[in-house]
Design an enzyme around this catalytic site. Structure first.
Site, PDB file in Angstrom:
ATOM      1  CG  ASN A  77      -2.318   0.694   0.669  1.00  0.00           C
ATOM      2  OD1 ASN A  77      -2.410   1.897   0.813  1.00  0.00           O
ATOM      3  ND2 ASN A  77      -3.242  -0.032   0.077  1.00  0.00           N
ATOM      4  NE  ARG A  78      -2.508   5.120  -3.090  1.00  0.00           N
ATOM      5  CZ  ARG A  78      -3.382   4.151  -3.341  1.00  0.00           C
ATOM      6  NH1 ARG A  78      -3.891   3.436  -2.374  1.00  0.00           N
ATOM      7  NH2 ARG A  78      -3.746   3.880  -4.594  1.00  0.00           N
ATOM      8  CG  HIS A 103       0.752  -2.073  -3.981  1.00  0.00           C
ATOM      9  ND1 HIS A 103       0.377  -2.227  -2.671  1.00  0.00           N
ATOM     10  CD2 HIS A 103      -0.403  -2.088  -4.701  1.00  0.00           C
ATOM     11  CE1 HIS A 103      -0.948  -2.327  -2.601  1.00  0.00           C
ATOM     12  NE2 HIS A 103      -1.451  -2.228  -3.804  1.00  0.00           N
ATOM     13  CG  HIS A 172      -2.928  -6.665  -4.950  1.00  0.00           C
ATOM     14  ND1 HIS A 172      -4.118  -6.599  -5.642  1.00  0.00           N
ATOM     15  CD2 HIS A 172      -2.706  -5.422  -4.467  1.00  0.00           C
ATOM     16  CE1 HIS A 172      -4.572  -5.363  -5.605  1.00  0.00           C
ATOM     17  NE2 HIS A 172      -3.737  -4.625  -4.885  1.00  0.00           N
ATOM     18  CB  SER A 173      -5.596 -13.023  -4.646  1.00  0.00           C
ATOM     19  OG  SER A 173      -4.496 -13.843  -4.962  1.00  0.00           O
ATOM     20  CE1 TYR A 174      -5.950  -7.186  -8.450  1.00  0.00           C
ATOM     21  CE2 TYR A 174      -8.035  -6.018  -8.436  1.00  0.00           C
ATOM     22  CZ  TYR A 174      -6.670  -6.005  -8.528  1.00  0.00           C
ATOM     23  OH  TYR A 174      -6.007  -4.814  -8.710  1.00  0.00           O
ATOM     24  CG  ASP A 242      -8.390   1.355  -2.135  1.00  0.00           C
ATOM     25  OD1 ASP A 242      -7.700   0.555  -1.467  1.00  0.00           O
ATOM     26  OD2 ASP A 242      -7.955   1.939  -3.146  1.00  0.00           O
ATOM     27  CD  GLU A 302      -4.694  -5.195  -1.289  1.00  0.00           C
ATOM     28  OE1 GLU A 302      -3.670  -4.491  -1.253  1.00  0.00           O
ATOM     29  OE2 GLU A 302      -5.748  -4.794  -1.791  1.00  0.00           O
TER      30      GLU A 302
END
Ligand code: GAL
Length: 340
Positions: A77-78, A103, A172-174, A242, A302
């Protein structure tokens, strides 16, 4: 266990795909990005469904964004303005999301070729992330292990650095428990009393907000779609969910369920936070088998240290000290109900 050639990177390196199977699951992972490419789970009619989004070719993994199924590092993440202070020293990290670091930077762990090793029920991907990679200090020996046992996919992360550094690894699976289409009718439960406020760039501000009375209250199962269009500043800032949920520590951290397929997925983790991301940036993305992925066609869960933790007071810091072992685990457990 099976290992095949999946493709070749633009600079001519071979990429392999490993297949693991248990009675109830079938997993395919790539040494590029240590990425989960497919995960097949039996639905209520006994039919296999591929519950993760992904691409068919190496070219797509290299040229399209989205971090599909990949291992994210060194820090997920950020990080605001791409700057973090560690022991009074300023780390200048790559800015790859506007003004912020996302990321792991321009070439995070998701865009690296890992070394695969396998033995029966597991595949382990390892690499040496060199000192200075994307601005992070220390040579980091890192590995991610995927193991199937019965109805569980276990992901184990290990790392060791020769200098103090930052480390917060995730996957990071969707997820789409139907295999395709919108996930807004999936139900989600998250054992979190609080979540992190985000600014308009989806960067945590440092404020921890109670979920009570907000669209972020998933303490009892509800559909993802129920409150996603509510007039709420946090939702609007990020175009949907998010946000990092502050996990209460009770297991399972989260439960995702689709009545259509009858598949339930439980998430267990040793980590304190979990990003719930409703695929807000997915727009007409061509994926596996000609599928077209759109906004809300998947959900990422995540597990992580709280994002932007170095800048935020009171957040547990993702500091890995020289010579100390990083070890975290996240398990995804699948159940299928024959009848609803
Ligand atoms: C998520 C992140 C989103 C977006 C996405 C990748 O983990 O929270 O804001 O960057 O990855 O498209």
């Amino acid at each position: 266990m099976q290992q095949t050639l999946f493709g070749t990177t633009r600079d001519g390196r071979q990429v392999h795909r490993y297949t693991l199977a248990s009675e109830n699951l079938r997993l395919q992972v790539l040494d590029y990005g240590a990425a989960i490419q497919t995960l097949l789970v039996k639905d209520k009619d006994g039919r296999w469904r591929d519950v993760v989004l992904g691409y068919d070719t190496m070219e797509e993994y290299e040229t399209r964004d989205g971090y599909f199924g990949a291992c994210i590092g060194r820090v997920g993440n950020r990080i605001g303005k791409g700057v973090a202070t560690l022991h009074g020293q300023t780390l200048v990290l790559a800015k790859n999301d506007g003004e912020n670091h996302l990321h792991g930077g321009n070439r995070g762990f998701d865009k690296q070729l890992w070394q695969g090793q396998t033995d029966g029920d597991f595949v382990r991907f390892s690499r040496l992330s060199p000192d200075g990679e994307e601005g992070y200090p220390g040579n980091l020996e890192v590995s991610v292990t995927y193991r199937l046992t019965g109805n569980a996919l276990q992901i184990t992360y290990d790392a060791l650095s020769d200098q103090d550094t930052l480390c917060s690894l995730t996957n990071h699976s969707y997820w789409n428990l139907n295999g395709e289409g919108s996930v807004l009718a999936h139900t989600l439960r998250v054992q979190a009393e609080a979540f992190l406020e985000n600014d308009a760039h989806c960067l945590p501000t440092g404020r921890i907000l109670p979920v009570e009375g907000t669209p972020f209250d998933f303490r009892s199962p509800k559909t993802l779609g129920r409150d996603i269009r509510e007039n709420d500043r946090n939702l609007q800032n990020c175009g949907g969910y998010d946000h990092n949920f502050c996990l209460s520590g009770k297991a399972p951290a989260a439960v995702l369920h689709s009545a259509q397929s009858g598949i339930t997925m439980e998430v267990e983790t040793t980590l304190p936070g979990m990003q719930v991301y409703s695929g807000n940036f997915l727009t007409r993305r061509r994926g596996k088998g000609g599928a077209v992925y759109n906004t809300r066609d998947a959900l990422c869960l995540e597990t992580q240290y709280y994002p932007n933790a170095m800048a935020c007071e009171g957040f547990l810091k993702p500091i890995l000290r020289a010579g100390e072992r990083y070890h975290q685990e996240t398990n995804y457990i699948f159940w299928t109900q024959a009848e609803e």
